[in-house]
Design a protein around this motif. Structure first.
Motif, mmCIF file in Angstrom:
data_model
loop_
_atom_site.group_PDB
_atom_site.id
_atom_site.type_symbol
_atom_site.label_atom_id
_atom_site.label_comp_id
_atom_site.label_asym_id
_atom_site.label_seq_id
_atom_site.Cartn_x
_atom_site.Cartn_y
_atom_site.Cartn_z
ATOM 1 N N PHE A 1 -32.435 -25.464 -3.669
ATOM 2 C CA PHE A 1 -31.155 -25.230 -3.013
ATOM 3 C C PHE A 1 -30.114 -26.237 -3.488
ATOM 4 O O PHE A 1 -28.977 -25.869 -3.829
ATOM 5 C CB PHE A 1 -31.329 -25.312 -1.500
ATOM 6 C CG PHE A 1 -30.057 -25.146 -0.723
ATOM 7 C CD1 PHE A 1 -29.426 -23.916 -0.629
ATOM 8 C CD2 PHE A 1 -29.465 -26.235 -0.088
ATOM 9 C CE1 PHE A 1 -28.239 -23.760 0.076
ATOM 10 C CE2 PHE A 1 -28.287 -26.096 0.622
ATOM 11 C CZ PHE A 1 -27.670 -24.854 0.714
ATOM 12 N N LEU A 2 -30.478 -27.526 -3.530
ATOM 13 C CA LEU A 2 -29.538 -28.557 -3.968
ATOM 14 C C LEU A 2 -29.197 -28.415 -5.446
ATOM 15 O O LEU A 2 -28.045 -28.598 -5.852
ATOM 16 C CB LEU A 2 -30.122 -29.942 -3.692
ATOM 17 C CG LEU A 2 -30.224 -30.339 -2.208
ATOM 18 C CD1 LEU A 2 -31.025 -31.622 -2.048
ATOM 19 C CD2 LEU A 2 -28.832 -30.508 -1.606
ATOM 20 N N LEU A 3 -30.193 -28.071 -6.262
ATOM 21 C CA LEU A 3 -29.918 -27.862 -7.683
ATOM 22 C C LEU A 3 -29.032 -26.641 -7.898
ATOM 23 O O LEU A 3 -28.174 -26.635 -8.792
ATOM 24 C CB LEU A 3 -31.231 -27.701 -8.448
ATOM 25 C CG LEU A 3 -32.127 -28.948 -8.541
ATOM 26 C CD1 LEU A 3 -33.433 -28.606 -9.239
ATOM 27 C CD2 LEU A 3 -31.410 -30.075 -9.276
ATOM 28 N N ALA A 4 -29.207 -25.606 -7.066
ATOM 29 C CA ALA A 4 -28.375 -24.411 -7.188
ATOM 30 C C ALA A 4 -26.922 -24.697 -6.820
ATOM 31 O O ALA A 4 -25.992 -24.114 -7.405
ATOM 32 C CB ALA A 4 -28.934 -23.290 -6.313
ATOM 33 N N LEU A 5 -26.696 -25.592 -5.854
ATOM 34 C CA LEU A 5 -25.323 -25.936 -5.484
ATOM 35 C C LEU A 5 -24.566 -26.568 -6.644
ATOM 36 O O LEU A 5 -23.338 -26.449 -6.731
ATOM 37 C CB LEU A 5 -25.328 -26.916 -4.298
ATOM 38 C CG LEU A 5 -25.772 -26.359 -2.943
ATOM 39 C CD1 LEU A 5 -25.762 -27.459 -1.897
ATOM 40 C CD2 LEU A 5 -24.879 -25.205 -2.509
ATOM 41 N N ALA A 6 -25.298 -27.246 -7.542
ATOM 42 C CA ALA A 6 -24.642 -27.858 -8.701
ATOM 43 C C ALA A 6 -24.117 -26.817 -9.677
ATOM 44 O O ALA A 6 -23.293 -27.143 -10.551
ATOM 45 C CB ALA A 6 -25.619 -28.792 -9.409
ATOM 46 N N LEU A 7 -24.562 -25.571 -9.557
ATOM 47 C CA LEU A 7 -24.092 -24.512 -10.459
ATOM 48 C C LEU A 7 -22.759 -23.917 -10.019
ATOM 49 O O LEU A 7 -22.164 -23.112 -10.751
ATOM 50 C CB LEU A 7 -25.149 -23.405 -10.544
ATOM 51 C CG LEU A 7 -26.531 -23.832 -11.070
ATOM 52 C CD1 LEU A 7 -27.497 -22.652 -11.037
ATOM 53 C CD2 LEU A 7 -26.417 -24.401 -12.481
ATOM 54 N N VAL A 8 -22.299 -24.281 -8.824
ATOM 55 C CA VAL A 8 -21.002 -23.782 -8.356
ATOM 56 C C VAL A 8 -19.907 -24.329 -9.259
ATOM 57 O O VAL A 8 -19.834 -25.547 -9.481
ATOM 58 C CB VAL A 8 -20.751 -24.215 -6.897
ATOM 59 C CG1 VAL A 8 -19.372 -23.757 -6.435
ATOM 60 C CG2 VAL A 8 -21.840 -23.648 -5.990
ATOM 61 N N PRO A 9 -19.028 -23.492 -9.810
ATOM 62 C CA PRO A 9 -17.955 -23.997 -10.673
ATOM 63 C C PRO A 9 -17.081 -25.000 -9.932
ATOM 64 O O PRO A 9 -16.857 -24.892 -8.719
ATOM 65 C CB PRO A 9 -17.174 -22.729 -11.052
ATOM 66 C CG PRO A 9 -18.147 -21.605 -10.849
ATOM 67 C CD PRO A 9 -19.022 -22.014 -9.709
ATOM 68 N N THR A 10 -16.569 -25.972 -10.674
ATOM 69 C CA THR A 10 -15.744 -27.022 -10.071
ATOM 70 C C THR A 10 -14.516 -26.442 -9.387
ATOM 71 O O THR A 10 -14.112 -26.900 -8.306
ATOM 72 C CB THR A 10 -15.325 -28.044 -11.144
ATOM 73 O OG1 THR A 10 -16.502 -28.621 -11.719
ATOM 74 C CG2 THR A 10 -14.468 -29.142 -10.551
ATOM 75 N N ARG A 11 -13.895 -25.437 -9.990
ATOM 76 C CA ARG A 11 -12.693 -24.843 -9.409
ATOM 77 C C ARG A 11 -12.989 -24.227 -8.046
ATOM 78 O O ARG A 11 -12.204 -24.383 -7.095
ATOM 79 C CB ARG A 11 -12.134 -23.780 -10.365
ATOM 80 C CG ARG A 11 -10.834 -23.148 -9.912
ATOM 81 C CD ARG A 11 -10.250 -22.326 -11.044
ATOM 82 N NE ARG A 11 -11.237 -21.405 -11.599
ATOM 83 C CZ ARG A 11 -11.013 -20.634 -12.667
ATOM 84 N NH1 ARG A 11 -9.856 -20.704 -13.292
ATOM 85 N NH2 ARG A 11 -11.946 -19.812 -13.096
ATOM 86 N N VAL A 12 -14.131 -23.565 -7.939
ATOM 87 C CA VAL A 12 -14.528 -22.979 -6.654
ATOM 88 C C VAL A 12 -14.912 -24.067 -5.661
ATOM 89 O O VAL A 12 -14.582 -24.003 -4.473
ATOM 90 C CB VAL A 12 -15.696 -21.994 -6.855
ATOM 91 C CG1 VAL A 12 -16.181 -21.435 -5.521
ATOM 92 C CG2 VAL A 12 -15.282 -20.868 -7.800
ATOM 93 N N ALA A 13 -15.600 -25.092 -6.147
ATOM 94 C CA ALA A 13 -16.040 -26.175 -5.263
ATOM 95 C C ALA A 13 -14.852 -26.909 -4.653
ATOM 96 O O ALA A 13 -14.873 -27.262 -3.469
ATOM 97 C CB ALA A 13 -16.925 -27.147 -6.042
ATOM 98 N N ASN A 14 -13.796 -27.129 -5.431
ATOM 99 C CA ASN A 14 -12.626 -27.849 -4.914
ATOM 100 C C ASN A 14 -11.826 -27.021 -3.903
ATOM 101 O O ASN A 14 -11.044 -27.580 -3.136
ATOM 102 C CB ASN A 14 -11.717 -28.273 -6.071
ATOM 103 C CG ASN A 14 -12.291 -29.451 -6.845
ATOM 104 O OD1 ASN A 14 -13.043 -30.254 -6.309
ATOM 105 N ND2 ASN A 14 -11.933 -29.551 -8.122
ATOM 106 N N ARG A 15 -12.039 -25.718 -3.912
ATOM 107 C CA ARG A 15 -11.347 -24.878 -2.933
ATOM 108 C C ARG A 15 -12.036 -24.902 -1.567
ATOM 109 O O ARG A 15 -11.389 -24.645 -0.553
ATOM 110 C CB ARG A 15 -11.287 -23.432 -3.445
ATOM 111 C CG ARG A 15 -10.347 -23.232 -4.628
ATOM 112 C CD ARG A 15 -10.384 -21.787 -5.100
ATOM 113 N NE ARG A 15 -9.498 -21.571 -6.245
ATOM 114 C CZ ARG A 15 -9.419 -20.431 -6.915
ATOM 115 N NH1 ARG A 15 -10.183 -19.392 -6.548
ATOM 116 N NH2 ARG A 15 -8.595 -20.312 -7.941
ATOM 117 N N ALA A 16 -13.323 -25.177 -1.547
ATOM 118 C CA ALA A 16 -14.064 -25.215 -0.274
ATOM 119 C C ALA A 16 -14.950 -26.455 -0.234
ATOM 120 O O ALA A 16 -16.188 -26.348 -0.152
ATOM 121 C CB ALA A 16 -14.893 -23.947 -0.110
ATOM 122 N N PRO A 17 -14.358 -27.659 -0.292
ATOM 123 C CA PRO A 17 -15.182 -28.875 -0.313
ATOM 124 C C PRO A 17 -15.958 -29.086 0.979
ATOM 125 O O PRO A 17 -17.069 -29.616 0.959
ATOM 126 C CB PRO A 17 -14.150 -29.983 -0.538
ATOM 127 C CG PRO A 17 -12.861 -29.430 -0.014
ATOM 128 C CD PRO A 17 -12.912 -27.957 -0.305
#
Length: 535
Positions: free
Chosen positions: A15-31
């Motif tokens: 689960f934690l390793l999969a979260l690292a696959l989230v694109p940075t642009r998407v991650a910054n929209r929902a930190p």
């Protein structure tokens, strides 16, 4: 039923390793969502480790390995869950949970908060995978992923030249460690025919019981693993990257000093049945650990920055932990990792509050420290410390003359308790003296009780080494003991002697860490083709 528990341990890792696959642009929209997910993953990992730990205590080690190809020859993808792995997995989960919650508040409003949680998730997931991996191949993958994730966290502020510089230095030292471990793995696979932990430990046991063929190969395997561990755990001369990583966000410092820095020590403890086959590797580890501990403790006292002082404290603590491993006291080293991680996470996360409290705190009472009280303190405190440590060994049922490193570790404990009591005794005030004596008794009792519990928990997974009596081992013990006595006497010098010219000169050299980092800075500058920025 037993197959469910490795699955429970693997779910939060994936689960934690999969979260690292989230694109940075998407991650910054929902930190906030990503930060909550990291907290959720570490919380589930902690609960899974506690549940699995109960089963491991009852039934022994669990293993779940999937070999996709028959040609892998003893290399698969899976988890190996024994007491050592469970303790490390629970520790990382707990530290990650605390730091994740802190980071949600600390980085609130940061434009790259989502990116931060993305790389934090990768670092935590890879570190957890490293703790429960079933073989050296999977361990190596997790080792490299941890380093890459930490590199991104260290360069979270790309507009700070020194932060980028420190990350680059760390990157180069980590790649050196990777090469050393790959070479050690290749020799191990060639010699043992497997990289799976159970098979490797069984092979090491047979080699230890029979005449050792290929002794030099075993020696080089141990040395390469030790050198690789030294790069990750900031041992001299590979320690220079750690104190320079001070411009990173505080949660990164806490994660690095309380979690990632333990990877080298965990590698040595995990592979202790194999490394113990090489006495020369253990001697190297003991020398490097003692040197690092002494250097870090002296330099720490001269630093004016709280975070830099904490960094050299980590260097010293990791050195002492490696010294314990080199002496064969692997259970004590495991306890040291757990205690230091909890302490250092708290220290970094509360470093800002310390400044606020210090600014509003009243100066300590001057008191009347008479010469007679100071002399009495120097006589009484060591005697009480020796008595407490001797009583602790007796109640533990351990003979320091037989236990590996028992005399040296007992001496260090005596020096620590003496330092704790001497200042309070020298005050000449009964109230302070009582506090110092009570503190020494509590610390001594807590340490021996915690060691007994840790040794009972992880001892069956670790090798038992006999006390060595070779001239080289005896000389090493004496030199290390003299080093710790020298540092103790240095701290106990009267104020008048501390103002002497030689002490002022030593202070200046120690404040600059004895200039050991200059070659590392030059090599980094030459590799990247840039001059060293001002810190």
């Amino acid at each position: 039923m037993e197959t469910v528990f490795p699955f429970l341990m693997g779910v939060p890792v994936l689960f934690l390793l999969a979260l690292a696959l989230v694109p940075t642009r998407v991650a910054n929209r929902a930190p906030g969502l990503l930060g909550f997910s990291v907290t959720l993953g570490t919380a589930f990992a902690l609960l899974a480790s506690l549940a699995t730990g109960c089963l491991v205590i009852q039934r022994g080690a669990l293993e779940a390995v999937w070999r996709p190809f028959q040609a892998t020859r003893g290399i698969g993808i899976g988890l190996y869950l024994d007491s050592v792995a469970i303790v490390m997995f629970a520790l990382i989960s707990f530290i990650g949970l605390i730091i994740g919650r802190f980071a949600n508040r600390y980085l609130h409003g940061d434009a790259n908060q989502g990116r931060f949680f993305r790389w934090m998730s990768l670092t935590l997931g890879a570190t957890l995978l490293m703790a429960v991996s079933a073989n050296l191949a999977l361990f190596m993958v997790a080792w490299i992923l941890t380093s890459l994730g930490l590199h991104q966290l260290l360069s979270h502020y790309p507009d700070r030249p020194w932060a980028v510089w420190a990350a680059r230095k760390k990157f180069l030292i980590s790649r050196l460690g990777d090469l050393l471990l790959i070479a050690a793995m290749a020799l191990t696979f060639h010699h043992a025919g497997t990289l799976e932990y159970p098979e490797l430990f069984e092979w090491a046991k047979k080699v230890g019981e029979s005449p050792r063929d290929g002794q030099w190969t075993l020696t080089w395997i141990g040395i390469l693993f030790v050198l690789g561990a030294m790069t990750k755990s900031a041992q001299v001369p590979f320690h220079t990257w750690l104190p320079d990583t001070m411009e990173t966000p505080t949660p990164v410092s806490a994660l690095m000093h309380a979690g990632v820095i333990n990877a080298g020590g965990f590698l040595v403890i995990r592979l202790s049945p194999l490394i113990a086959l090489s006495p020369l590797a253990l001697d190297l580890l003991a020398v490097a650990g003692a040197t690092t501990a002494l250097l870090g403790s002296v330099v720490m006292l001269t630093q004016t920055s709280i975070k830099r002082s904490l960094a050299y404290s980590t260097v010293a603590q990791m050195g002492f932990m490696m010294l314990q491993c080199g002496l064969g006291a692997f259970s004590a080293a495991m306890l040291h990792i757990v205690a230091h991680s909890a302490y250092k996470a708290h220290a970094f996360l509360r470093s800002g509050s310390v400044l606020e409290k210090a600014a509003g705190a009243a100066p300590p009472p001057s008191g009347t420290t008479g010469t007679g009280a100071a002399i009495l303190a120097r006589l009484v405190a060591p005697l009480i410390a020796v008595g407490l440590v001797a009583l602790g060994f007796y109640l533990l049922g351990a003979n320091p003359l037989v236990k590996p490193g028992g005399l040296l570790l007992g001496l260090v404990m005596v020096l620590a308790l003496t330092q704790l009591m001497a200042n309070s005794f020298a005050s000449g005030q009964w109230a302070l003296s009582r506090v110092g004596l009570t503190g020494a008794i509590v610390v001594c009792a807590a340490y021996f009780a915690a060691f007994a519990a840790m040794d009972h928990l992880v001892g069956p997974s670790l090798p038992v080494l006999a006390q060595t009596s070779s001239p080289l081992a005896t000389l090493l013990m004496v030199l290390v003991a003299l080093g710790f006595l020298g540092v103790f006497m240095l701290q106990a010098l009267p104020l008048r002697q501390r103002q002497s010219p030689w002490m002022r000169s030593l202070y200046v050299h120690a404040m600059n860490a004895f200039y050991i980092d200059i070659p590392a800075r030059r090599l980094t500058a030459r590799f990247y083709g840039q001059s060293t920025p001002a810190p």
